[in-house]
Design a protein around this motif. Structure first.
Motif, PDB file in Angstrom:
ATOM      1  N   ILE A 229       0.845  -1.194   0.000  1.00 26.29           N
ATOM      2  CA  ILE A 229       0.000   0.000   0.000  1.00 26.29           C
ATOM      3  C   ILE A 229       0.880   1.243   0.000  1.00 26.29           C
ATOM      4  N   LEU A 288       1.000  -4.197   5.469  1.00 28.63           N
ATOM      5  CA  LEU A 288       0.182  -3.107   5.999  1.00 28.63           C
ATOM      6  C   LEU A 288       1.020  -2.315   7.001  1.00 28.63           C
ATOM      7  N   THR A 290       0.455   0.647   9.755  1.00 29.16           N
ATOM      8  CA  THR A 290      -0.432   1.551  10.481  1.00 29.16           C
ATOM      9  C   THR A 290       0.068   1.737  11.904  1.00 29.16           C
ATOM     10  N   ASN A 292       0.854   4.926   9.430  1.00 27.70           N
ATOM     11  CA  ASN A 292       1.647   4.869   8.206  1.00 27.70           C
ATOM     12  C   ASN A 292       2.798   5.866   8.209  1.00 27.70           C
ATOM     13  N   LEU A 304      -9.546  -1.798   8.057  1.00 28.64           N
ATOM     14  CA  LEU A 304      -8.858  -3.042   8.379  1.00 28.64           C
ATOM     15  C   LEU A 304      -9.755  -4.242   8.108  1.00 28.64           C
ATOM     16  N   VAL A 307      -9.472  -5.062   4.448  1.00 29.06           N
ATOM     17  CA  VAL A 307      -8.220  -5.769   4.164  1.00 29.06           C
ATOM     18  C   VAL A 307      -8.300  -7.206   4.679  1.00 29.06           C
ATOM     19  N   CYS A 318      -0.985 -11.517   6.053  1.00 29.74           N
ATOM     20  CA  CYS A 318      -0.852 -10.077   6.284  1.00 29.74           C
ATOM     21  C   CYS A 318       0.373  -9.836   7.163  1.00 29.74           C
ATOM     22  N   THR A 320       2.027  -7.008   9.099  1.00 29.53           N
ATOM     23  CA  THR A 320       1.601  -5.688   9.546  1.00 29.53           C
ATOM     24  C   THR A 320       2.695  -5.011  10.362  1.00 29.53           C
TER      25      THR A 320
END
Length: 502
Positions: A229, A288, A290, A292, A304, A307, A318, A320
């Motif tokens: 992303i 991901l 966050t 960001n 979320l 996703v 994922c 993260t």
């Protein structure tokens, strides 16, 4: 895809990063340190760069070497003089430089992917701008590190670690110092609503950067696709490539704002249809971040859940990156995607003690700090309560000050950073010095360093090359700074403002 248990990878205190999955048969013992032998650069590596990065010539053939990295005495890859496989990656931190050797062990046919000149230029930005900032009277608001001390309880824990039990100076278990993994399991188990096994679900690495590299190498195979992303922390793309994967990009896009109204990171949204279109039968993982970096966006629960739904639908892991989870502002709530239904078994969560306790250079002495925070958690005495309150004041100070010269900040919900819109400057002075194809934000930052004494980071480097031209009117500032640094910024901005007045 083979099911695997959730692992919370935290960049806390350990001497060596073990692999998440067993390495292929080699002469390395299981869980042996991956950083054990010198690695050489090829002779075509630029001499001035090699010296600046700490390399030196050695051995009978006088090759560039740096102790502490895994590898043979020479590296095989796309080494073709001007297209040296390390020439494109010399600004990456050391774990990235180990990737070609590690990947070649896992897949003998692996070769370092070709890197475009545009990607090469992106990686040079960090060294170039830091060097510019160090050569003049410049306030460094570009690099993401606090310039104030860690909390007293953390420094006291560090002093105890180096002066107490002498065995703390010796080897510990490869997956992490047991008291540390135990407190992490207890602390984050409560946050995530899970019973976390410190021996199975927690892995300690050398920095969150090491955790990211380990995760990509363990989970991404040749030909796998990784959804990234944008904007993104700039190591995600090269780490995907080093693992043999293919990055697939999807951008957060800003919504229109009212005239005269400051933008907010919450206005930057994913298009659900576009995001869904990026998932294919080859998608292995989604990364991901966050809150960001560089945007400061804190993903909402609804975002979320979108996703999470797509990851479950397509059987995707994922990864993260939540290193700024304690730095959220304006009453925003950080939600870990691993806590959502159906995501525990397919999420790998990465945190950072350096970011958590404002000590980005430390890799030790944090177990006692977490024990202290567990006792104070949720109370006004908690560092995790006090820190975001203090840093929000720094954020608000910077937002107000930057507007005085026509910069338009995007108000961040979290992290160390904010970005500012420089579109007005782009329209007023479009022909700043620089190469014809150099993104405007990079030329603007160079101009600002040299003429205004302020350093920022161009935001285009946080986007894939095809998308950089759409986001070259933003620059990133770090507000995780001491009051004296912010006052020095104010002086520079006041002088800039005076120059603008007729």
């Amino acid at each position: 895809m083979t099911n695997f248990r959730h692992n919370d990878i935290y960049s806390y205190a350990n001497s060596t990063p073990p692999s998440l999955t067993p390495l292929p048969p080699t002469n390395l013992e299981p869980h042996t340190s991956l950083f054990i032998q010198p690695l050489s650069l090829c002779p075509s590596f630029p001499e001035e760069v090699a010296i600046r990065q700490g390399w030196k010539k050695g051995g009978r053939d006088q090759r560039w070497q740096m102790a502490g990295l895994v590898g043979p005495q020479s590296v095989q890859g796309n080494c073709q003089q001007q297209n040296c496989c390390f020439r494109q990656m010399w600004t990456q931190r050391l774990p990235v430089l180990t990737g070609s050797h590690w990947a070649s062990r896992a897949n003998p046919s692996f070769s370092v992917p070709a890197v475009t000149e545009e990607q090469n230029m992106s990686h040079r930005v960090w060294v170039e701008f830091v060097k510019l900032a160090s050569e003049a009277d410049v306030v460094n608001l570009g690099q993401g590190f606090p310039d104030f001390p860690p909390p007293d309880f953390a420094t006291e824990a560090f002093q105890h670690a180096v002066s107490g039990d002498f065995m703390l100076n010796q080897y510990t278990k490869a997956f992490g110092y047991p008291p540390l993994t135990k407190i992490l399991a207890s602390f984050f188990g409560k946050l995530l609503g899970q019973e976390i096994d410190p021996l199975k679900n927690v892995l300690v690495t050398v920095g969150a950067y090491g955790a990211l590299f380990t995760a990509f190498q363990a989970l991404v195979d040749e030909g796998d696709e990784v959804i990234i992303i944008e904007p993104f922390f700039d190591c995600y793309e090269p780490m995907t490539l080093m693992a043999g994967g293919r990055p697939v990009f999807v951008s957060l896009k800003p919504s229109p704002t009212q005239e005269g109204e400051l933008d907010s990171s919450s206005n930057w949204q994913l298009d659900p249809t576009e995001l869904a279109s990026k998932f294919t039968s080859r998608t292995k993982a989604l990364i991901l971040n966050t809150p960001n970096n560089p945007l400061g966006k804190v993903f909402s629960r609804a975002e979320l859940e979108l996703v999470a739904s797509l990851c479950q639908q397509h059987d995707v892991v994922c990864i993260t990156d939540e290193v700024y989870q304690w730095l959220v502002y304006d009453g925003c709530q950080h939600v870990s995607i691993a806590s959502l239904p159906g995501m525990w078994e397919r999420t790998l969560t990465i945190g950072s003690a350096g970011k958590t306790f404002s000590a980005t250079g430390w890799k030790a002495a944090v177990a006692q700090s977490f024990e202290r925070e567990q006792l104070h958690f949720g109370q006004t005495s908690s560092y995790f309560v006090q820190l975001p309150q203090a840093i929000q004041r720094c954020r608000d100070h910077m937002i107000e000050s930057l507007q005085s010269v026509g910069l338009r900040p995007v108000i961040p919900q979290g992290s160390y950073f904010l970005i500012t819109d420089i579109s007005d400057f782009q329209s007023k002075m479009p022909d700043l010095p620089g190469a014809a194809d150099e993104p405007y934000d990079r030329r603007f930052v160079k101009w600002m360093i040299k003429n205004k004494g302020l350093m920022a980071i161009p935001v285009s480097i946080f986007f894939s090359v095809p998308h950089q031209k759409f986001f070259d009117h933003y620059i990133r500032f770090c507000f995780m700074k001491d009051e004296s640094t912010l006052q020095a910024m104010d002086k520079k901005l006041q002088k800039w403002k005076d120059e603008l007045e007729p």
